[in-house]
Design a protein around this motif. Structure first.
Motif, PDB file in Angstrom:
ATOM      1  N   MET A 135      -0.981   9.221   8.628  1.00  0.00           N
ATOM      2  CA  MET A 135      -1.984   8.700   9.543  1.00  0.00           C
ATOM      3  C   MET A 135      -1.296   8.168  10.780  1.00  0.00           C
ATOM      4  N   ARG A 136      -2.016   8.147  11.855  1.00  0.00           N
ATOM      5  CA  ARG A 136      -1.423   7.812  13.150  1.00  0.00           C
ATOM      6  C   ARG A 136      -0.690   6.465  13.104  1.00  0.00           C
ATOM      7  N   THR A 137       0.503   6.441  13.685  1.00  0.00           N
ATOM      8  CA  THR A 137       1.279   5.213  13.794  1.00  0.00           C
ATOM      9  C   THR A 137       0.709   4.351  14.917  1.00  0.00           C
ATOM     10  N   HIS A 138       0.683   3.047  14.689  1.00  0.00           N
ATOM     11  CA  HIS A 138       0.169   2.123  15.708  1.00  0.00           C
ATOM     12  C   HIS A 138       0.993   2.228  16.989  1.00  0.00           C
ATOM     13  N   ASP A 139       0.291   2.233  18.127  1.00  0.00           N
ATOM     14  CA  ASP A 139       0.960   2.371  19.422  1.00  0.00           C
ATOM     15  C   ASP A 139       1.942   1.221  19.702  1.00  0.00           C
ATOM     16  N   SER A 140       1.796   0.107  18.980  1.00  0.00           N
ATOM     17  CA  SER A 140       2.593  -1.095  19.280  1.00  0.00           C
ATOM     18  C   SER A 140       3.944  -1.128  18.587  1.00  0.00           C
ATOM     19  N   TYR A 141       4.334  -0.061  17.869  1.00  0.00           N
ATOM     20  CA  TYR A 141       5.492  -0.172  16.973  1.00  0.00           C
ATOM     21  C   TYR A 141       6.804  -0.499  17.688  1.00  0.00           C
ATOM     22  N   LYS A 142       6.898  -0.161  18.988  1.00  0.00           N
ATOM     23  CA  LYS A 142       8.151  -0.482  19.695  1.00  0.00           C
ATOM     24  C   LYS A 142       8.269  -1.983  19.968  1.00  0.00           C
ATOM     25  N   ASP A 143       7.134  -2.656  20.028  1.00  0.00           N
ATOM     26  CA  ASP A 143       7.138  -4.108  20.269  1.00  0.00           C
ATOM     27  C   ASP A 143       7.063  -4.903  18.971  1.00  0.00           C
ATOM     28  N   GLU A 193     -12.031   9.993  15.351  1.00  0.00           N
ATOM     29  CA  GLU A 193     -11.207  11.056  14.744  1.00  0.00           C
ATOM     30  C   GLU A 193      -9.850  10.550  14.264  1.00  0.00           C
ATOM     31  N   ASP A 194      -9.401   9.402  14.806  1.00  0.00           N
ATOM     32  CA  ASP A 194      -8.118   8.847  14.366  1.00  0.00           C
ATOM     33  C   ASP A 194      -8.252   7.966  13.127  1.00  0.00           C
ATOM     34  N   TYR A 195      -9.497   7.751  12.694  1.00  0.00           N
ATOM     35  CA  TYR A 195      -9.723   6.955  11.487  1.00  0.00           C
ATOM     36  C   TYR A 195      -9.843   7.890  10.282  1.00  0.00           C
ATOM     37  N   LYS A 196      -9.325   7.442   9.154  1.00  0.00           N
ATOM     38  CA  LYS A 196      -9.287   8.279   7.942  1.00  0.00           C
ATOM     39  C   LYS A 196     -10.205   7.780   6.836  1.00  0.00           C
ATOM     40  N   ASP A 197     -10.555   6.504   6.870  1.00  0.00           N
ATOM     41  CA  ASP A 197     -11.191   5.884   5.714  1.00  0.00           C
ATOM     42  C   ASP A 197     -12.610   6.388   5.466  1.00  0.00           C
ATOM     43  N   LEU A 232      -2.352   1.487   8.416  1.00  0.00           N
ATOM     44  CA  LEU A 232      -1.452   2.170   9.344  1.00  0.00           C
ATOM     45  C   LEU A 232      -0.014   2.005   8.849  1.00  0.00           C
ATOM     46  N   PRO A 233       0.845   2.990   9.116  1.00  0.00           N
ATOM     47  CA  PRO A 233       2.220   2.929   8.597  1.00  0.00           C
ATOM     48  C   PRO A 233       2.939   1.630   8.956  1.00  0.00           C
ATOM     49  N   MET A 234       3.677   1.115   7.989  1.00  0.00           N
ATOM     50  CA  MET A 234       4.493  -0.083   8.193  1.00  0.00           C
ATOM     51  C   MET A 234       5.486   0.173   9.335  1.00  0.00           C
ATOM     52  N   GLN A 235       5.654  -0.842  10.199  1.00  0.00           N
ATOM     53  CA  GLN A 235       6.476  -0.680  11.393  1.00  0.00           C
ATOM     54  C   GLN A 235       7.869  -1.286  11.161  1.00  0.00           C
ATOM     55  N   TRP A 236       8.820  -0.387  10.845  1.00  0.00           N
ATOM     56  CA  TRP A 236      10.164  -0.830  10.482  1.00  0.00           C
ATOM     57  C   TRP A 236      11.089  -0.949  11.677  1.00  0.00           C
ATOM     58  N   ASP A 237      10.988   0.003  12.638  1.00  0.00           N
ATOM     59  CA  ASP A 237      11.882  -0.051  13.796  1.00  0.00           C
ATOM     60  C   ASP A 237      11.218   0.703  14.950  1.00  0.00           C
ATOM     61  N   ASP A 238      11.962   0.904  16.035  1.00  0.00           N
ATOM     62  CA  ASP A 238      11.372   1.531  17.218  1.00  0.00           C
ATOM     63  C   ASP A 238      11.687   3.022  17.309  1.00  0.00           C
ATOM     64  N   SER A 239      12.165   3.618  16.221  1.00  0.00           N
ATOM     65  CA  SER A 239      12.388   5.069  16.199  1.00  0.00           C
ATOM     66  C   SER A 239      11.035   5.775  16.031  1.00  0.00           C
ATOM     67  N   PRO A 240      10.994   7.101  16.198  1.00  0.00           N
ATOM     68  CA  PRO A 240       9.708   7.797  16.076  1.00  0.00           C
ATOM     69  C   PRO A 240       9.013   7.458  14.754  1.00  0.00           C
ATOM     70  N   TYR A 286       0.876  -1.169   0.000  1.00  0.00           N
ATOM     71  CA  TYR A 286       0.000   0.000   0.000  1.00  0.00           C
ATOM     72  C   TYR A 286       0.914   1.221   0.000  1.00  0.00           C
ATOM     73  N   PRO A 287       1.068   1.907  -1.135  1.00  0.00           N
ATOM     74  CA  PRO A 287       2.155   2.898  -1.271  1.00  0.00           C
ATOM     75  C   PRO A 287       2.173   3.976  -0.189  1.00  0.00           C
ATOM     76  N   ALA A 288       1.001   4.452   0.232  1.00  0.00           N
ATOM     77  CA  ALA A 288       0.952   5.554   1.196  1.00  0.00           C
ATOM     78  C   ALA A 288       1.586   5.179   2.529  1.00  0.00           C
ATOM     79  N   SER A 289       1.607   3.874   2.843  1.00  0.00           N
ATOM     80  CA  SER A 289       1.957   3.439   4.192  1.00  0.00           C
ATOM     81  C   SER A 289       3.179   2.543   4.276  1.00  0.00           C
ATOM     82  N   TYR A 290       3.941   2.401   3.185  1.00  0.00           N
ATOM     83  CA  TYR A 290       5.049   1.437   3.234  1.00  0.00           C
ATOM     84  C   TYR A 290       6.358   2.072   3.689  1.00  0.00           C
ATOM     85  N   GLN A 291       6.868   3.033   2.924  1.00  0.00           N
ATOM     86  CA  GLN A 291       8.120   3.698   3.323  1.00  0.00           C
ATOM     87  C   GLN A 291       8.178   5.084   2.691  1.00  0.00           C
TER      88      GLN A 291
END
Length: 575
Positions: A459-467, A396-400, A438-446, A18-23
């Motif tokens: 769009m809002r990043t998933h809260d779980s990205y650090k895990d 409000e956090d949903y875009k679709d 939701l944005p692809m989760q590559w690492d634990d940086s912001p 999904y181009p908008a959310s990959y990198q």
């Protein structure tokens, strides 16, 4: 469209992006084509053969690019046509193929064709879209031509003040439907949306809403199933219309037959396996395969999908069995998938995304999918076990557009009744199309390493990205990502059984475990999956021969015992 002898698309594993959310490569908060190219070795290393790119065409983005304003241009924030050519080369040089999303049921209302069509009733392109005069009630009130409901709520008809007629849009009002009855329109579609890209080396298409092009010309009212509302669901009247198969044969004859392509059609509202076979029979040359949506539609509401009703495991097993076996003895082909850009995440929907079960659940589902007959499709983030957005996210956090429109329509007709809106939110929390976007989760940086923009992602990043992220899994042999790589290797090593084998469900009424076998000639595998958090027993069919433990999702599990831990999965070979 390849014949039965050319099977690169049968044995291949497809990865949807999904181009908008990959990198995001340029820190504007939106994913882009150069960003995808920067991750191409990651994709290859996963074990992917075919990359499917969701719409990247020029678009006003009312429906995330499914409203195309120019088939021959790229949405500028994503990149350029030259970037797509570079992506084609990046895939081909690594032995992978690239397919695009073909969106030709409708265009954007900003497409040059529609601008001409709506400019006057006498314009040569007037008949390229579907226009109808108003109806009038007995009291003189102006009414749409019929009562069909749009997929995005409200009527499928939009009044055009300038030319005093309605135009048809099965989706958003900014997505007018093309008139496939017009042969000149069809030829323009083939040239602009297909030949343009095939000539650049694209290897085929995922074809959007592939059974909606033929709608007939009568447009009768739909039966009333949703009391108290004028607009009614009408997919039975606009899917699989009278000329649908004719149009697809023509598309193959005039365009696809000139190339070695694959086609996979999005085929909603087609519950009859015999009818689906008409689309995918190799000798009829319509489609190579289709997405049948019964699995991902489990639990969706009858009047509207977000009125979520839940389902039983036996329902899931029945659906899997039906679409795994419907091609037996035919020249048809099938697909295996449980996630895409329109569906909630599979771990959250079919297993458990609770922290203690999430990884094991994701691995169990990987085993189920990799043992399925047909071409396997994986959606970005599925390989690391991404999950649905947290339940405390407000609307409000949903875009679709689909979720928001339905939420707003319920708010309006119930005077913002808290119980009604809570029910809608519960449905969106399971089924919402934002979860996979939701944005692809590559690492634990912001912002999960998706973007370096200070403002963050689109769009809002998933809260779980650090895990849950690629960086933490790529070197961990016990991770979900490593397990997916292992399973894809096993799938290809034993492709006769897993990709081409004959499926048989066992103990199908059991609501805790899913046990099935795969057979190809004398080769046979047994797959046992526990869909609960509790220990479960299962029957070892020893009459078939000795069971050799092949793979499981629990380290050092005892494969000789007929007891499964919570969300445990195992695959045996029968000797």
């Amino acid at each position: 469209m390849a014949g039965t002898g050319r099977i690169w698309w049968k044995d291949g594993v497809v990865y949807q992006i999904y181009p908008a959310s990959y990198q995001d490569s340029n820190a504007d908060g939106l994913g882009d084509i150069p960003g995808i190219i920067s991750k191409i070795d990651y994709i290859k290393d996963l074990g992917i053969d075919i990359v499917w790119l969701s719409p990247m065409y020029e678009s006003p983005q009312h429906d995330m690019g499914y409203d195309v304003s120019d088939y021959e241009s790229v949405y500028p924030p994503y990149g350029t046509v030259a970037d797509i050519e570079a992506l084609i080369e990046a895939c081909h040089s690594r032995g992978m193929r690239l397919i695009l999303d073909l969106v030709v049921n409708h265009t954007s209302d900003e497409h040059a064709w529609f601008k001409e069509s709506r400019s006057s009733k006498t314009n040569p392109k007037r008949d390229w879209y579907i226009w109808r005069p108003a109806k009038y009630a007995e009291d003189g009130t102006k009414m749409p031509p019929n009562n069909w409901r749009s997929f995005f709520s409200g009527s499928v008809w939009e009044w055009d003040e300038e030319t005093q007629e309605y135009y048809l849009h099965l989706f958003a009002k900014q997505q007018p439907d093309l008139n496939w009855e017009n042969p000149v329109t069809r030829r323009a579609i083939y040239n602009s949306a297909m030949e343009f890209w095939l000539s650049k080396g694209v290897d085929g298409f995922r074809i959007d809403t592939v059974n909606m092009y033929s709608k007939g010309t009568a447009f009768p009212d739909a039966p009333i199933v949703d009391e108290g509302i004028f607009e009614q669901p009408a997919s039975g009247l606009f899917c699989n219309g009278p000329r649908m198969h004719e149009f697809l044969r023509e598309m193959n004859q005039q365009v696809l037959s000139k190339y070695d392509t694959m086609t996979v059609g999005e085929l909603p509202s087609t519950p009859d396996p015999a009818h689906v076979l008409r689309y995918v029979g190799a000798n009829d040359r319509q489609l190579d395969m289709v997405f049948q949506f019964d699995l991902v539609d489990l639990g969706t509401g009858k009047p509207h999908k977000y009125e979520y009703e839940g389902y039983k495991l036996s329902d899931l097993k029945e659906v899997v069995s039906r679409w795994q076996t419907f091609i037996a003895g035919t020249d048809g082909w099938t697909t295996a998938f449980c996630e895409n850009h329109d569906q909630g995440r599979s771990v959250s929907r079919y297993a458990s995304d609770a922290p203690e079960w999430r990884e094991r659940s994701a691995k169990m589902l990987a085993m189920m999918m990799c043992a399925m007959t047909g071409t396997l499709f994986i959606y970005q983030g599925q390989e690391i076990g991404m999950i649905n957005a947290p339940k405390d996210w407000p609307i409000e956090d949903y875009k679709d557009i689909e979720s928001i429109n339905y939420y707003n329509s319920v708010a309006e007709r119930t005077n913002r009744d808290p119980k009604a809106l809570d029910r809608v939110m519960k449905g969106i929390q399971v089924l919402g199309r934002d979860h996979p976007r939701l944005p692809m989760q590559w690492d634990d940086s912001p912002f999960a390493g998706f973007t370096s923009s200070k403002a963050g992602a689109w769009m809002r990043t998933h809260d779980s990205y650090k895990d849950i992220n690629v960086a933490s899994q790529v070197k961990d042999p016990k991770s979900v990502l490593s397990f997916w790589k292992q399973m894809l290797k096993i799938r290809k090593e034993y492709k006769d059984v897993f990709i081409h084998g004959e499926f048989q469900g066992l103990d199908m009424e059991n609501e805790q475990t899913f046990v099935f076998s795969k057979k190809y000639g004398a080769k046979k595998a047994l797959i046992v999956l526990n869909f609960t958090a509790d220990e479960q027993g299962f029957k070892m069919p020893v009459e078939d021969g000795k069971l050799d433990f092949l793979v499981g999702n629990i380290q050092d599990a005892d494969g000789t015992k007929a007891r499964l831990q919570g969300y445990e999965g195992r695959i045996y070979f029968v000797n």
